[in-house]
Write a protein that holds these residues in place. Structure first.
Motif: not given
Length: 329
Positions: A210-223
């Motif tokens: 789950a933390i990886d899923a949230l991390s990927y969402a954050t990476l998308m937002k950062e980009n």
């Protein structure tokens, strides 16, 4: 038959595929594990956890009606008439797909009075605070509290909730002040943690935790990308299969159930860990689901997506240790 009443429609739709075949076409069924069957004339069509999924064609469902229309080629009226005549001639014995599943009641941890410790913990893991708060508002994340039965001490955790059939079915638990990782009792891995798209998305991004899923969402937002335009699914972890052989390995059940529930999805993007289990799971999924567009995008840096996020945001490598020490157990 020219007319089917609404009551008859509901009666027909209640008949799931396993019940229908067991009662009326048992010769078509083949049991391949303790909780999974396949169709002899369509070996890649599996029935498991109350759902059916035709892997080679990327379609699935729950009811016998859907199966007769999508797989056997009947039109709606003919399929409905066949089922109705069958159940009128012989009342079906309904087949529970698993005794354990029918008795399963998820035991969620109690919620803390506020979620600040959980927010702080996830922010320290590099995850965007706005995304965290949106998930809390949607009841996907909360701060749980458990008490040790021996010491009576309280432990605070982040709880990641997965939903299915309109209710919470799964919960992954991560210790805030410890290295604890686990799942709530009676969690159903078929319905793991999911960040659902807000639109009719055709793409699902798959992570292990789950933390990886949230991390990927954050990476998308950062980009500068909108993470809500795609589904982001956690598998609740993966395991190395017995005999280390992808030829006999199964697609993770969380992904199978997701694809049945989202037949519009055509593309699967895999972000599984850079370790032996993650690489084998990736190969298994790409082999089993070759009717989808499958893309392998493992983390660029570190073991998992959260490592990649932390490196991108220059979060200290010992962030977990620092968080635990600063707050105590």
């Amino acid at each position: 038959m020219k007319y089917i009443s609404e009551e008859q429609k509901q009666q027909i739709k209640r008949v799931d595929l396993l019940t229908y075949l067991k009662n009326y076409q048992p010769e078509r069924l083949k049991k391949i594990s303790h909780d999974t069957h396949c169709i002899k004339d369509h070996p890649s069509l599996h029935i498991s956890n109350g759902l059916w999924h035709w892997q080679s064609c990327g379609i699935g469902g729950r009811s016998a009606l859907d199966f007769l229309i999508k797989v056997d080629g009947y039109n709606f009226l003919d399929a409905a008439e066949l089922i109705l005549k069958s159940i009128q001639n012989k009342e079906p014995t309904y087949i529970p797909y698993s005794k354990k599943e029918t008795e399963r009641i998820l035991q969620l941890p109690l919620s803390a009075s506020d979620h600040q410790r959980a927010i702080d913990y996830l922010v320290n893991r590099g995850i965007d605070e706005e995304i965290i708060k949106e998930c809390i508002d949607q009841h996907l994340i909360y701060e749980g509290v458990t008490k040790s039965p021996i010491t009576k001490r309280l432990f605070h955790n982040v709880v990641f909730v997965g939903y299915g059939n309109g209710k919470a079915q799964y919960a992954s638990i991560r210790g805030i002040h410890s290295d604890y990782k686990g799942e709530a009792p009676e969690s159903n891995k078929s319905y793991s943690f999911l960040l659902p798209a807000t639109t009719n998305a055709y793409e699902v991004h798959v992570c292990e935790a789950a933390i990886d899923a949230l991390s990927y969402a954050t990476l998308m937002k950062e980009n500068g990308k909108d993470y809500e335009f795609v589904h982001i699914l956690s598998l609740g972890g993966v395991q190395i299969p017995r005999k280390d052989n992808i030829e006999t390995s199964k697609t993770p059940i969380a992904l199978e159930v997701f694809l049945v529930s989202h037949p519009e999805v055509t593309t699967i993007v895999l972000h599984l860990d850079n370790d032996r289990a993650g690489r084998m799971a990736t190969r298994t999924i790409m082999k089993n689901l070759n009717n989808y567009i499958c893309i392998d995008e493992p983390p660029r840096y570190g073991k998992d997506v959260n490592d990649q996020l932390c490196m991108a945001k220059a979060v200290p490598s010992n962030y977990k240790k620092q968080t635990n020490l600063s707050r105590g157990r």
